[in-house]
Design a protein around this motif. Structure first.
Motif, mmCIF file in Angstrom:
data_model
loop_
_atom_site.group_PDB
_atom_site.id
_atom_site.type_symbol
_atom_site.label_atom_id
_atom_site.label_comp_id
_atom_site.label_asym_id
_atom_site.label_seq_id
_atom_site.Cartn_x
_atom_site.Cartn_y
_atom_site.Cartn_z
ATOM 1 N N ILE A 24 41.055 40.072 49.839
ATOM 2 C CA ILE A 24 41.324 38.462 49.186
ATOM 3 C C ILE A 24 42.655 38.857 48.225
ATOM 4 C CG2 ILE A 24 38.861 38.235 49.049
ATOM 5 C CD1 ILE A 24 39.086 38.883 45.916
ATOM 6 N N GLN A 25 43.127 37.628 47.977
ATOM 7 C CA GLN A 25 44.249 37.511 47.229
ATOM 8 C C GLN A 25 43.914 37.352 45.938
ATOM 9 O OE1 GLN A 25 47.421 37.398 49.013
ATOM 10 N NE2 GLN A 25 48.499 37.378 46.952
ATOM 11 N N ILE A 26 44.526 37.854 44.804
ATOM 12 C CA ILE A 26 44.650 37.844 43.525
ATOM 13 C C ILE A 26 45.770 37.401 42.838
ATOM 14 C CG2 ILE A 26 44.098 39.085 41.544
ATOM 15 C CD1 ILE A 26 41.657 38.773 42.991
ATOM 16 N N CYS A 27 45.806 36.123 42.519
ATOM 17 C CA CYS A 27 46.918 35.584 41.771
ATOM 18 C C CYS A 27 47.044 35.625 40.579
ATOM 19 C CB CYS A 27 47.132 33.934 42.312
ATOM 20 S SG CYS A 27 47.287 34.070 44.131
ATOM 21 N N ILE A 28 48.450 35.966 39.907
ATOM 22 C CA ILE A 28 48.327 36.104 38.468
ATOM 23 C C ILE A 28 49.083 34.826 37.996
ATOM 24 C CG2 ILE A 28 49.284 37.526 36.551
ATOM 25 C CD1 ILE A 28 49.189 39.728 38.592
ATOM 26 N N SER B 215 48.343 23.301 32.156
ATOM 27 C CA SER B 215 49.402 24.089 31.778
ATOM 28 C C SER B 215 50.117 25.117 32.716
ATOM 29 C CB SER B 215 49.510 24.732 30.411
ATOM 30 O OG SER B 215 49.038 23.729 29.234
ATOM 31 N N TRP B 216 49.432 26.070 33.013
ATOM 32 C CA TRP B 216 49.675 26.929 33.984
ATOM 33 C C TRP B 216 50.083 26.174 35.433
ATOM 34 C CZ3 TRP B 216 47.627 27.645 38.960
ATOM 35 C CH2 TRP B 216 48.305 28.665 39.698
ATOM 36 N N PHE B 217 49.368 25.260 35.830
ATOM 37 C CA PHE B 217 49.793 24.458 37.174
ATOM 38 C C PHE B 217 51.045 23.671 36.928
ATOM 39 C CE2 PHE B 217 49.825 20.940 39.946
ATOM 40 C CZ PHE B 217 49.291 21.211 40.984
ATOM 41 N N ASN B 218 51.339 23.123 35.805
ATOM 42 C CA ASN B 218 52.499 22.232 35.590
ATOM 43 C C ASN B 218 53.716 23.260 35.717
ATOM 44 O OD1 ASN B 218 51.432 19.656 35.435
ATOM 45 N ND2 ASN B 218 51.017 19.983 33.426
ATOM 46 N N ASP C 60 39.198 24.029 27.110
ATOM 47 C CA ASP C 60 40.265 24.934 26.929
ATOM 48 C C ASP C 60 40.530 25.457 28.261
ATOM 49 O OD1 ASP C 60 37.554 25.931 27.119
ATOM 50 O OD2 ASP C 60 38.045 27.438 25.717
ATOM 51 N N LEU C 61 39.598 25.796 29.315
ATOM 52 C CA LEU C 61 40.004 26.196 30.458
ATOM 53 C C LEU C 61 40.708 25.067 31.135
ATOM 54 C CD1 LEU C 61 39.825 28.080 32.802
ATOM 55 C CD2 LEU C 61 37.449 27.288 33.402
ATOM 56 N N LYS D 81 42.990 31.653 39.742
ATOM 57 C CA LYS D 81 43.509 31.611 38.507
ATOM 58 C C LYS D 81 42.731 31.000 37.388
ATOM 59 C CE LYS D 81 47.276 32.360 35.928
ATOM 60 N NZ LYS D 81 47.672 33.742 35.655
ATOM 61 N N ALA D 82 41.792 30.128 37.959
ATOM 62 C CA ALA D 82 40.812 29.482 36.968
ATOM 63 C C ALA D 82 39.874 30.814 36.909
ATOM 64 C CB ALA D 82 40.166 28.401 37.574
ATOM 65 N N GLU D 83 39.435 31.344 37.560
ATOM 66 C CA GLU D 83 38.558 32.727 37.344
ATOM 67 C C GLU D 83 38.958 33.537 36.271
ATOM 68 O OE1 GLU D 83 35.384 33.007 38.243
ATOM 69 O OE2 GLU D 83 34.981 31.558 39.988
ATOM 70 N N LYS D 84 40.188 33.828 36.611
ATOM 71 C CA LYS D 84 41.085 34.632 35.306
ATOM 72 C C LYS D 84 41.106 34.203 34.266
ATOM 73 C CE LYS D 84 45.208 37.341 34.893
ATOM 74 N NZ LYS D 84 46.575 37.797 35.193
ATOM 75 N N PHE D 85 41.587 33.139 34.043
ATOM 76 C CA PHE D 85 41.479 32.278 32.817
ATOM 77 C C PHE D 85 40.043 32.199 32.082
ATOM 78 C CE2 PHE D 85 45.628 29.713 33.505
ATOM 79 C CZ PHE D 85 46.396 30.517 32.757
ATOM 80 N N ALA D 86 39.278 32.020 32.757
ATOM 81 C CA ALA D 86 37.655 31.946 32.250
ATOM 82 C C ALA D 86 37.406 33.260 31.852
ATOM 83 C CB ALA D 86 36.789 31.490 33.447
#
Length: 163
Positions: free
Chosen positions: A159-163, A77-80, A70-71, A97-102
């Motif tokens: 650090i950079q936090i991306c949404i 989907s996000w990347f595309n 699911d991750l 972004k992966a950490e945030k989705f997790a």
């Protein structure tokens, strides 16, 4: 006699399946491809999965699914979506972004490591390259302003936090 631990590509597995479908005996196919009978039987048993992988263009030797499917799908989907919007993407952005989705998916034992990133990129044939054409038309001032909004200090480092 077949050699031990021979890695077989999806293309080779498709050839084995086609030979059996044409009526060739599994033992003869095994001898021709230098495979054991159990390997040929396993390929035949998994023929639908192998054929699906070939249709999807997955020609890697191992057909393993990611630990957190699911991750993986959310990230793809996000990347595309980011690529369609011509947003510049880098490894640290993908990992954040992966950490945030997790976290959102409630996955607690996930670490967006360099190894995970490499496998994600390999699994989906992702490369970071210089953007050409319309991709160059992205206003970098807007992009940089968005980056500044999402910075966070952790352990003395920003650090950079991306949404």
């Amino acid at each position: 006699m077949a050699s031990k631990r021979k890695a077989i590509s999806v293309d080779e597995k498709i050839c084995v399946i086609r030979a059996i479908e044409k009526g060739e005996k599994k033992s003869d196919v095994g001898r021709r491809f230098e495979l054991s009978q159990s390997t040929v039987a396993t390929i035949w048993k998994n023929q639908k999965t192998i054929q699906q992988a070939a249709l999807e263009g997955n020609l890697s030797k191992k057909l393993r699914k990611p630990k957190f499917e699911d991750l993986d799908q959310a990230m793809l989907s996000w990347f595309n979506n980011q690529r369609q919007n011509n947003v510049p993407i880098s490894g640290p952005i993908v990992k954040a972004k992966a950490e945030k989705f997790a976290n959102q998916l409630g996955i607690i034992d996930f670490k967006a490591s360099e190894g995970w990133l490499g496998k994600f990129k390999h699994r989906h044939q992702i490369t970071y390259g210089k953007m050409n054409g319309e991709a160059r038309d992205v206003d970098m001032n807007v992009t940089n302003n968005e980056r500044k909004k999402h910075r966070k200090e952790v352990g003395g480092a920003i650090i950079q936090i991306c949404i």
